[in-house]
Structure formats: C-alpha cells, structure tokens
Design an enzyme around this catalytic site. Structure first.
Site, mmCIF file in Angstrom:
data_model
loop_
_atom_site.group_PDB
_atom_site.id
_atom_site.type_symbol
_atom_site.label_atom_id
_atom_site.label_comp_id
_atom_site.label_asym_id
_atom_site.label_seq_id
_atom_site.Cartn_x
_atom_site.Cartn_y
_atom_site.Cartn_z
ATOM 1 N N GLU A 12 21.311 -16.510 5.058
ATOM 2 C CA GLU A 12 21.289 -15.993 6.294
ATOM 3 C C GLU A 12 20.672 -16.597 7.501
ATOM 4 O O GLU A 12 20.980 -16.647 8.408
ATOM 5 C CB GLU A 12 20.591 -14.462 6.025
ATOM 6 C CG GLU A 12 21.541 -13.582 5.389
ATOM 7 C CD GLU A 12 20.801 -12.557 4.803
ATOM 8 O OE1 GLU A 12 21.290 -11.331 4.784
ATOM 9 O OE2 GLU A 12 19.647 -12.600 3.858
ATOM 10 N N GLY A 78 25.072 -3.974 3.006
ATOM 11 C CA GLY A 78 26.095 -2.969 2.614
ATOM 12 C C GLY A 78 26.391 -1.899 3.239
ATOM 13 O O GLY A 78 25.458 -1.230 3.864
ATOM 14 N N MET A 171 17.818 -4.471 1.115
ATOM 15 C CA MET A 171 16.634 -4.678 0.534
ATOM 16 C C MET A 171 15.224 -4.596 1.183
ATOM 17 O O MET A 171 14.034 -5.084 0.511
ATOM 18 C CB MET A 171 16.676 -5.453 -0.780
ATOM 19 C CG MET A 171 17.949 -5.064 -1.534
ATOM 20 S SD MET A 171 17.823 -6.131 -3.010
ATOM 21 C CE MET A 171 19.572 -5.691 -3.856
ATOM 22 N N GLU A 172 15.362 -4.915 2.610
ATOM 23 C CA GLU A 172 14.141 -5.690 3.517
ATOM 24 C C GLU A 172 13.693 -4.941 4.808
ATOM 25 O O GLU A 172 12.791 -4.864 5.093
ATOM 26 C CB GLU A 172 14.577 -7.208 3.680
ATOM 27 C CG GLU A 172 14.632 -7.881 2.651
ATOM 28 C CD GLU A 172 16.005 -8.028 2.151
ATOM 29 O OE1 GLU A 172 16.204 -8.306 0.782
ATOM 30 O OE2 GLU A 172 16.966 -7.785 2.988
ATOM 31 N N ASP A 195 29.897 -5.558 2.245
ATOM 32 C CA ASP A 195 30.516 -4.916 1.123
ATOM 33 C C ASP A 195 30.646 -3.488 1.627
ATOM 34 O O ASP A 195 29.677 -3.241 2.360
ATOM 35 C CB ASP A 195 29.899 -5.182 -0.107
ATOM 36 C CG ASP A 195 28.428 -4.885 -0.253
ATOM 37 O OD1 ASP A 195 28.172 -3.619 -0.729
ATOM 38 O OD2 ASP A 195 27.702 -5.538 0.347
#
Length: 233
Positions: A12, A78, A171-172, A195
């Site tokens: 990223e 996601g 997740m962040e 996704d």
C-alpha cells in the site's frame, strides 16, 4: 504544514515512494519513516504493519516525533456494502471499532459521546474536490468504516452489518482515527476495495491489493494538492 501518510502494508505504501522528492528515511520503533515532499507538501510516510496496535504506534510517532499536522490513511479494505465493487473507493466520514465494547470509549478514556470517530470535515470537503478533478477508476463513496483485528468472513459479516452498517471493514483505520482524536489532529482515511461479499477472501485481497493501492494513492496525492491550495497559498 506537514502531512502524515500511513499505510498498513508495504504494498500500500509502495506507490508513494517514487513520488517523494528529496526523500530521507528515519528508523524508529522498528518502523521506517520516509520524509520528503509530494505535490509540494511536506510528508512523512510509512507502513505501520497490520492491525490496530501497529497502526496506533505509527500514528503516535508521526505526531510526537515528526510533528505532523494531519494524518491521511491510504490503503485497501474489504467491502461490506452490497453495491460496492472491487476497485471502488470509500473515503471516511466516520470510523468505529467492530470488536470493542461500546462503553469502553464512552465510559472511559477518551469519554466520547458516541463510538464513532468523525473524519475531519474540511478534509472530507477537499477530498470531494480532488475526486471530481481526477475522476479515479471505480466509484468513490463517502461513509462509515469499521475496524477489527480479524479478516472478515461470512460468519462475521452479518453481525457487523447489523450493528454498525459500515461500507468497509479493515484492521487499522479506527485505531489511527482514535490516536488522531485524542491528539486533536485532523484525520481522513481513503480505502480502495479489494474484496466484497461476492468476491471474498484473502486470495482476492492479495491479488487485487497492488491495483487498489495505486487507486488510493492517486486520490491521496490529489488530496495533497487540494490541501496545498487551501492551506499553503
């Protein structure tokens, strides 16, 4: 004006590195910070590693050690909203944890009025201008993001949607927003979809991450130009 750019993973961050002029690197807390200029703005960019604590460590160091004035989180996510497709992008208006008891944030530090960390309103407005100018691949939607420690499968998707109705999950982001909230630092997240409920799983993320990261980078760089126009001229 100094801008912190934080990504979760090296893929990223990778699209930003060739753009950083007069780049120098500083190692701190086992992280590598890239210091220079993008689009005429002074930046400090890094990948923090995945999950909440790593992102929080990187964010606090951006503030305490490098003195950034605002933080932009750029990367991938996601999709949770059924209408989102791979390579669409979501820009945060507010962020929450989907795996933290809600009274942790409202009854204890930082004693919030709700569980949602609001993105900076001026950055949201500037991001709309930036998107209109560059017209990136895929749709761009502004809305809610949710963060937790696990990669979401079908088992967890329904309960998260019922409780929080987020556009994306990662997740962040909420931990970065959390750090910015307690430090009173403007924050925005730009996350491109890798996704979806129809195209799900870790394999899809790995395959789509490179292209999605470039899309998020393009919007972030366009936003830096708008920030420069407003704050520095």
């Amino acid at each position: 004006m100094k801008i912190g750019i934080i990504c979760a993973g090296d893929e990223e961050l990778s699209p930003f590195l060739p753009l950083i002029k007069d780049c120098k690197t500083v190692d701190k807390a086992m992280l590598k910070f890239h210091i220079g200029r993008i689009a005429g703005m002074e930046v400090v960019a890094l990948f923090s590693g995945v999950c909440k604590v790593n992102a929080a460590i990187g964010s606090q160091l951006l503030i305490d050690v490098f003195g950034v004035d605002m933080i932009i989180n750029s990367g991938t996510a996601g999709g949770m909203e059924p209408d989102l497709e791979i390579f669409d992008t979501v820009i945060s208006t507010e962020v929450c944890y989907h795996d933290v008891a809600q009274d942790i944030l409202t009854e204890f530090h930082p004693w919030m009025e709700s569980v949602f960390f609001a993105a900076d309103s001026k950055l949201i407005s500037l991001s709309r201008t930036a998107v209109e100018k560059i017209k990136p691949a895929g749709k761009v939607i502004w809305g809610r993001m949710a963060t937790g420690e696990s990669f979401i499968t079908d088992e967890g998707r329904l309960s998260i949607n019922q409780e929080f109705s987020p556009l994306t999950v990662d997740m962040e982001t909420a931990s970065i927003a959390h750090v910015c909230y307690v430090n009173r630092i403007p924050f925005l997240s730009i996350r491109c979809i890798t996704d979806t409920p129809e195209h799900r799983g870790l394999d899809n993320f790995d395959e789509n991450c490179a292209k999605a990261s470039v899309i998020a980078k393009d919007i972030t760089v366009a936003l830096l130009t708008e920030i420069k126009n407003v704050y520095c001229e």
